[in-house]
Design a protein around this motif. Sequence first.
Motif, PDB file in Angstrom:
ATOM      1  N   TRP A   1       0.820  -1.208   0.000  1.00 12.86           N
ATOM      2  CA  TRP A   1       0.000   0.000   0.000  1.00 12.86           C
ATOM      3  C   TRP A   1       0.856   1.261   0.000  1.00 12.86           C
ATOM      4  CZ3 TRP A   1      -4.295  -1.245  -1.855  1.00 12.86           C
ATOM      5  CH2 TRP A   1      -4.904  -2.446  -1.531  1.00 12.86           C
ATOM      6  N   LYS A   2       2.022   1.207   0.621  1.00 18.82           N
ATOM      7  CA  LYS A   2       2.940   2.351   0.561  1.00 18.82           C
ATOM      8  C   LYS A   2       3.404   2.597  -0.868  1.00 18.82           C
ATOM      9  CE  LYS A   2       4.831   2.261   5.278  1.00 18.82           C
ATOM     10  NZ  LYS A   2       6.053   2.015   6.095  1.00 18.82           N
ATOM     11  N   LYS A   3       3.642   1.513  -1.605  1.00 24.06           N
ATOM     12  CA  LYS A   3       4.048   1.644  -3.002  1.00 24.06           C
ATOM     13  C   LYS A   3       2.957   2.351  -3.814  1.00 24.06           C
ATOM     14  CE  LYS A   3       7.996  -0.826  -3.400  1.00 24.06           C
ATOM     15  NZ  LYS A   3       9.177  -0.557  -4.227  1.00 24.06           N
ATOM     16  N   LEU A   4       1.713   1.933  -3.609  1.00 27.48           N
ATOM     17  CA  LEU A   4       0.631   2.532  -4.377  1.00 27.48           C
ATOM     18  C   LEU A   4       0.383   3.979  -3.961  1.00 27.48           C
ATOM     19  CD1 LEU A   4      -1.842  -0.463  -4.612  1.00 27.48           C
ATOM     20  CD2 LEU A   4      -0.355   0.450  -6.383  1.00 27.48           C
ATOM     21  N   SER A   5       0.538   4.267  -2.690  1.00 33.92           N
ATOM     22  CA  SER A   5       0.411   5.657  -2.244  1.00 33.92           C
ATOM     23  C   SER A   5       1.485   6.525  -2.868  1.00 33.92           C
ATOM     24  CB  SER A   5       0.488   5.729  -0.713  1.00 33.92           C
ATOM     25  OG  SER A   5      -0.621   5.100  -0.113  1.00 33.92           O
ATOM     26  N   LEU A   6       2.691   5.977  -3.007  1.00 40.64           N
ATOM     27  CA  LEU A   6       3.777   6.711  -3.671  1.00 40.64           C
ATOM     28  C   LEU A   6       3.422   6.985  -5.131  1.00 40.64           C
ATOM     29  CD1 LEU A   6       6.695   7.828  -3.740  1.00 40.64           C
ATOM     30  CD2 LEU A   6       7.451   5.493  -4.322  1.00 40.64           C
ATOM     31  N   VAL A   7       2.877   5.986  -5.820  1.00 39.54           N
ATOM     32  CA  VAL A   7       2.465   6.178  -7.211  1.00 39.54           C
ATOM     33  C   VAL A   7       1.478   7.334  -7.317  1.00 39.54           C
ATOM     34  CG1 VAL A   7       1.146   5.149  -9.104  1.00 39.54           C
ATOM     35  CG2 VAL A   7       2.924   3.811  -7.966  1.00 39.54           C
ATOM     36  N   ILE A   8       0.487   7.366  -6.425  1.00 35.42           N
ATOM     37  CA  ILE A   8      -0.516   8.424  -6.452  1.00 35.42           C
ATOM     38  C   ILE A   8       0.105   9.775  -6.141  1.00 35.42           C
ATOM     39  CG2 ILE A   8      -2.610   9.283  -5.325  1.00 35.42           C
ATOM     40  CD1 ILE A   8      -3.409   6.320  -4.910  1.00 35.42           C
ATOM     41  N   ASP A   9       0.977   9.830  -5.127  1.00 34.14           N
ATOM     42  CA  ASP A   9       1.616  11.091  -4.744  1.00 34.14           C
ATOM     43  C   ASP A   9       2.451  11.659  -5.886  1.00 34.14           C
ATOM     44  OD1 ASP A   9       0.488  10.932  -2.261  1.00 34.14           O
ATOM     45  OD2 ASP A   9       2.302  10.214  -1.242  1.00 34.14           O
ATOM     46  N   VAL A  10       3.225  10.801  -6.530  1.00 34.28           N
ATOM     47  CA  VAL A  10       4.077  11.272  -7.632  1.00 34.28           C
ATOM     48  C   VAL A  10       3.216  11.739  -8.805  1.00 34.28           C
ATOM     49  CG1 VAL A  10       5.771  10.558  -9.365  1.00 34.28           C
ATOM     50  CG2 VAL A  10       6.060   9.867  -6.980  1.00 34.28           C
ATOM     51  N   ALA A  11       2.172  10.990  -9.120  1.00 32.50           N
ATOM     52  CA  ALA A  11       1.286  11.394 -10.215  1.00 32.50           C
ATOM     53  C   ALA A  11       0.656  12.753  -9.932  1.00 32.50           C
ATOM     54  CB  ALA A  11       0.209  10.341 -10.439  1.00 32.50           C
ATOM     55  N   ASN A  12       0.213  12.963  -8.708  1.00 30.68           N
ATOM     56  CA  ASN A  12      -0.379  14.248  -8.352  1.00 30.68           C
ATOM     57  C   ASN A  12       0.626  15.386  -8.474  1.00 30.68           C
ATOM     58  OD1 ASN A  12      -2.936  13.261  -7.864  1.00 30.68           O
ATOM     59  ND2 ASN A  12      -2.568  12.922  -5.684  1.00 30.68           N
ATOM     60  N   GLU A  13       1.883  15.109  -8.120  1.00 28.77           N
ATOM     61  CA  GLU A  13       2.907  16.158  -8.211  1.00 28.77           C
ATOM     62  C   GLU A  13       3.273  16.458  -9.655  1.00 28.77           C
ATOM     63  OE1 GLU A  13       7.388  17.053  -6.440  1.00 28.77           O
ATOM     64  OE2 GLU A  13       5.916  15.884  -5.298  1.00 28.77           O
ATOM     65  N   VAL A  14       3.350  15.427 -10.484  1.00 28.74           N
ATOM     66  CA  VAL A  14       3.760  15.632 -11.874  1.00 28.74           C
ATOM     67  C   VAL A  14       2.624  16.208 -12.722  1.00 28.74           C
ATOM     68  CG1 VAL A  14       4.496  14.461 -13.998  1.00 28.74           C
ATOM     69  CG2 VAL A  14       5.531  13.846 -11.801  1.00 28.74           C
ATOM     70  N   TRP A  15       1.424  15.644 -12.547  1.00 31.55           N
ATOM     71  CA  TRP A  15       0.332  16.042 -13.426  1.00 31.55           C
ATOM     72  C   TRP A  15      -0.683  16.965 -12.752  1.00 31.55           C
ATOM     73  CZ3 TRP A  15       2.318  10.980 -13.816  1.00 31.55           C
ATOM     74  CH2 TRP A  15       2.864  10.658 -15.054  1.00 31.55           C
ATOM     75  N   GLY A  16      -0.494  17.242 -11.465  1.00 32.23           N
ATOM     76  CA  GLY A  16      -1.407  18.143 -10.784  1.00 32.23           C
ATOM     77  C   GLY A  16      -2.339  17.405  -9.847  1.00 32.23           C
ATOM     78  N   SER A  17      -2.583  17.971  -8.695  1.00 33.18           N
ATOM     79  CA  SER A  17      -3.380  17.313  -7.648  1.00 33.18           C
ATOM     80  C   SER A  17      -4.851  17.244  -7.993  1.00 33.18           C
ATOM     81  CB  SER A  17      -3.209  18.037  -6.312  1.00 33.18           C
ATOM     82  OG  SER A  17      -3.598  19.396  -6.439  1.00 33.18           O
ATOM     83  N   THR A  18      -5.291  17.887  -9.082  1.00 31.94           N
ATOM     84  CA  THR A  18      -6.695  17.837  -9.491  1.00 31.94           C
ATOM     85  C   THR A  18      -6.963  16.617 -10.351  1.00 31.94           C
ATOM     86  OG1 THR A  18      -6.223  19.259 -11.416  1.00 31.94           O
ATOM     87  CG2 THR A  18      -6.973  20.318  -9.396  1.00 31.94           C
ATOM     88  N   ASN A  19      -5.960  15.698 -10.528  1.00 35.42           N
ATOM     89  CA  ASN A  19      -6.134  14.505 -11.368  1.00 35.42           C
ATOM     90  C   ASN A  19      -7.370  13.711 -10.984  1.00 35.42           C
ATOM     91  OD1 ASN A  19      -3.904  14.626 -13.114  1.00 35.42           O
ATOM     92  ND2 ASN A  19      -2.553  14.082 -11.407  1.00 35.42           N
TER      93      ASN A  19
END
Length: 373
Positions: A355-373
């Motif tokens: 679950w930490k891995k998946l949370s990291l995926v989400i956090d990085v995606a939000n930072e790269v593509w924007g938290s409104t994803n």
Amino acid sequence: MCQNSVHHYEIVGSFLRPESLKKAREEYAAGTISEDELKVVEDQAIRELVAKQKEIGLNVISDGEFRRSYWHLDFFWGFNGVEHNVMDQGYLFHGEETRADSARLTGKISFNPHHPVFEEYKFLTEIADRTPVRQSIPAPAQLLAELIRSDNEEKVDAFYPDRELLYQDIAKAYRETILALHALGCRDIKLDDCTWGMLVDKNFWTTMTNGEYDTQALQDLYLRLNNDAIVDLPEDLHVTTHVCRGNYHSTWATSGGYEPVANTLLGNQNVEAFFLEFDDERSGDFEPLRFVPKEKQVVLGLVTSKDGKLEEKESLIKRIKEASKYVPLERLSLSPQCGFASTEEGNILTEEDQWKKLSLVIDVANEVWGSTN
């Protein structure tokens, strides 16, 4: 890609089996509980998994493949004309050997209206409560590879002396299964496919063919099988594919970048997105992505599912930017490199790590593509 690709974070699909499920499977195999009792445990484990996926914010969910022992074989066994058999040797991975289960023919292959995948899908959608789900199934090319594996090919020779008829029946059985899933409401299907991951490894392939490394004819056949199975599908059915080089108990089967198959696979397979393994140097660089057509998307499997060590966020962001030299950022997404449990043994990490891995995926995606994803 899938209807939720705007979020730019994805999962491959399989999750670590909880201890309750592992125990129930052992008891079922030993004959101490019934199939119905096993299903009760499976149902509860899937309910808890779905709740957790929603809790961490996944935009598309799976059942973790909790009803399967393997990511591919259980699905093959569901076709008419295919049986579960046990071979003398399992699949050979780097340092490990899998169980020796396989799939071989008992007759001509055809669509089975009672295939277990339909009940898998119906139960998941019932408990998903309008959250989009993705149904993962092994690719048609993967079925062919299994049927002609070692002694299995004797049965193919018996029922299909004309191989052309075999190829047609595989594609037809798959297409009818996919259409039946669509009729149940499925709008998102992913074809998991290790065949291409075998073809990129020159050392592996030359060993298999006594020194030859010309795979183009086989690439063309794999491409044809996969494309024929998904031809003329309903426009609202989104089909993607995931390609890796083996994932068993944190080990791998082959190595090599995508270049040897990139033109055929990335340039010509008729899917909407490619989930690709890029978690270490074995996977090669991003240059093969130049073959991806401009209308298609790529999910970068940069976060390994093989161990619990968390990647550095800055490193992941840097690699995403490197990949964007070949595919524009808006057509990229991030995911783990594979599932966490392609077989019920699972990889060597904890559920907390998962679950930490998946949370990291989400956090990085939000930072790269924007938290409104």
